[in-house]
Design a protein around this motif. Structure first.
Motif, short mmCIF file in Angstrom:
data_model
loop_
_atom_site.label_atom_id
_atom_site.label_comp_id
_atom_site.label_asym_id
_atom_site.label_seq_id
_atom_site.Cartn_x
_atom_site.Cartn_y
_atom_site.Cartn_z
N LYS A 42 0.83 -1.21 0.00
CA LYS A 42 0.00 0.00 0.00
C LYS A 42 0.87 1.26 0.00
O LYS A 42 1.89 1.33 0.68
CB LYS A 42 -0.91 -0.01 1.23
CG LYS A 42 -1.84 1.17 1.34
CD LYS A 42 -2.71 1.07 2.58
CE LYS A 42 -1.86 1.08 3.84
NZ LYS A 42 -2.71 1.10 5.07
N SER A 91 -6.45 0.09 -2.68
CA SER A 91 -7.44 -0.91 -3.07
C SER A 91 -8.23 -0.49 -4.30
O SER A 91 -8.74 -1.35 -5.04
CB SER A 91 -8.38 -1.19 -1.91
OG SER A 91 -9.06 -0.01 -1.51
N GLU A 120 -0.39 -5.27 2.57
CA GLU A 120 -0.19 -4.45 3.77
C GLU A 120 -1.45 -3.66 4.12
O GLU A 120 -1.38 -2.50 4.54
CB GLU A 120 1.03 -3.55 3.64
CG GLU A 120 2.32 -4.33 3.43
CD GLU A 120 3.57 -3.45 3.46
OE1 GLU A 120 3.44 -2.23 3.67
OE2 GLU A 120 4.67 -3.99 3.27
N MET A 121 -2.59 -4.30 3.91
CA MET A 121 -3.87 -3.70 4.29
C MET A 121 -4.26 -4.23 5.67
O MET A 121 -4.33 -5.44 5.90
CB MET A 121 -4.94 -4.05 3.27
CG MET A 121 -4.63 -3.60 1.83
SD MET A 121 -4.70 -1.81 1.62
CE MET A 121 -6.46 -1.54 1.74
N TYR A 122 -4.52 -3.35 6.59
CA TYR A 122 -5.07 -3.66 7.90
C TYR A 122 -4.10 -4.47 8.77
O TYR A 122 -3.04 -3.98 9.12
CB TYR A 122 -6.44 -4.35 7.75
CG TYR A 122 -7.35 -3.63 6.79
CD1 TYR A 122 -7.76 -2.32 7.05
CD2 TYR A 122 -7.77 -4.22 5.60
CE1 TYR A 122 -8.59 -1.64 6.17
CE2 TYR A 122 -8.59 -3.54 4.71
CZ TYR A 122 -8.99 -2.24 5.00
OH TYR A 122 -9.78 -1.56 4.13
N ASP A 123 -4.41 -5.75 9.08
CA ASP A 123 -3.68 -6.48 10.11
C ASP A 123 -2.72 -7.52 9.53
O ASP A 123 -2.66 -7.73 8.32
CB ASP A 123 -4.67 -7.17 11.06
CG ASP A 123 -5.51 -6.16 11.82
OD1 ASP A 123 -4.96 -5.09 12.15
OD2 ASP A 123 -6.70 -6.44 12.07
N THR A 149 -9.34 -10.29 12.20
CA THR A 149 -10.22 -9.29 11.59
C THR A 149 -11.16 -9.95 10.59
O THR A 149 -11.01 -11.12 10.24
CB THR A 149 -9.39 -8.21 10.88
OG1 THR A 149 -8.48 -8.84 9.97
CG2 THR A 149 -8.60 -7.39 11.88
N THR A 151 -12.38 -11.35 7.73
CA THR A 151 -12.02 -11.88 6.43
C THR A 151 -12.36 -13.36 6.40
O THR A 151 -12.40 -14.02 7.46
CB THR A 151 -10.52 -11.68 6.13
OG1 THR A 151 -10.23 -12.20 4.82
CG2 THR A 151 -9.65 -12.43 7.13
N TYR A 195 -9.20 -9.53 1.82
CA TYR A 195 -10.48 -8.85 2.00
C TYR A 195 -11.29 -8.86 0.70
O TYR A 195 -12.49 -8.71 0.70
CB TYR A 195 -10.25 -7.43 2.49
CG TYR A 195 -9.43 -7.43 3.77
CD1 TYR A 195 -10.03 -7.66 5.00
CD2 TYR A 195 -8.05 -7.27 3.72
CE1 TYR A 195 -9.28 -7.69 6.17
CE2 TYR A 195 -7.29 -7.30 4.88
CZ TYR A 195 -7.90 -7.52 6.11
OH TYR A 195 -7.16 -7.57 7.25
N SER A 201 -3.83 -8.60 3.27
CA SER A 201 -3.29 -8.09 4.53
C SER A 201 -1.77 -7.96 4.45
O SER A 201 -1.15 -8.21 3.41
CB SER A 201 -3.66 -9.05 5.66
OG SER A 201 -2.93 -10.28 5.50
#
Length: 305
Positions: A42, A91, A120-123, A149, A151, A195, A201
């Protein structure tokens, strides 16, 4: 003509009511590649390469079927492709890309689709392997990827083989059974939570699988796998390639001129044939009229006598 807006070109003896259309021509499809990797963190820059043909004047990058960017190589640089830079990956820019190019008035076919993924999105998920990271050849193992999270899709990748993605599904955790294992399975693995198909992630910490046993000791070891990502191998046109390209365009132009000449000659032949046919018809009608006049004159003279 009628009021329907149709117009036809009519020549004496010949009415051309149908258009003569040449078959649609397209250039060979280009090759689209991601420079370095298709998995882009990201906010980092992604670079896509579209390799087409020498002499191309325009390249178009399409995202999910819509025009995304245009590049026009500036002469006198004659190069067989271009690079498209996509800054600040997110995204909204992740998805399926393709490209086309144009030489003169001809467009190419569309390239194959390239999936571009943002990571490298979120967790960050956790990865573990059971019964353990060191097993004997012939055993079975299972990788577990866990992410708390929201998903439901998980992905397992072997380092050096990032194109070979294994998918599994679960609410919080997914299983990846593997085996019976051989030396080909040894190496480092990471997992991702997804996601959607193109937003992943952070990668998990790597887990190294070590396969031991008689087979491993007695057989030659294959080299460690590595991603064979093709870099943007764009090259400039040499003098010979330029001459061949010019010859190719000249040959195409000569072919088109030859086809046009043949069509023109066919039309001329049809017109001449029609003119001769009409001339013969008029001559026959004239002879018939002359003969009929003489017959009537003779008949009149006979009646007077």
């Amino acid at each position: 003509m009628g009021g329907n807006g149709s117009h036809y070109s009519c020549l004496p003896g010949l009415c051309l009511s149908q258009r003569i259309s040449a078959p649609k021509q397209t250039l060979p499809k280009p090759i689209i590649r991601a420079e370095s990797t298709y998995m882009v963190p990201k906010e980092k820059q992604a670079t896509l390469c579209c390799q087409g043909s020498y002499g191309a004047v325009e390249y178009q990058l399409h995202f999910e079927g819509s025009l995304f960017a245009v590049e026009r190589p500036k002469p006198p640089e004659r190069i067989n492709g271009v690079k498209f830079h996509i800054p600040d990956m997110n995204s909204r820019k992740a998805g399926r890309y393709s490209c086309i190019y144009r030489v003169g008035e001809l467009w190419s076919e569309r390239s194959d689709l390239l999936d571009l993924v943002v990571t490298e999105m979120y967790d960050t998920p956790t990865l573990s392997v059971h019964p353990g990271p060191e097993v004997t050849s012939g055993e079975k193992v299972t990788f577990y990827c866990r992410l708390d999270t929201a998903t439901s899709m998980f992905l397992l990748l072997k380092e050096g083989r990032s194109r070979d993605v294994q998918r599994s599904y679960g609410k919080v955790q997914a299983e990846f059974p593997m085996g019976p294992v051989t030396t080909a399975h040894r190496g480092s693995y990471r997992c991702f939570g997804s996601y959607n198909n193109y937003a992943w992630s952070f990668p998990s910490e790597p887990v190294k699988l070590l396969v031991t046993g008689e087979e491993m000791l007695n057989s030659p070891q294959p080299p460690p796998p590595s991603d064979s990502w093709d870099t943007c191998l764009l090259t400039r046109e040499t003098g010979l390639q330029k001459d061949l390209s010019l010859w190719d365009h000249t040959a195409q132009n000569l072919l088109r001129m030859g086809l046009a000449f043949l069509v023109l000659m066919a039309l001329v032949c049809l017109l001449v044939e029609d003119w001769l046919s009409r001339k013969r018809t008029r001559e026959q009608a004239s002879r018939a009229s002359t003969w009929e006049g003489r017959r009537r004159l003779n008949k009149h003279k006979d009646s007077e006598e």
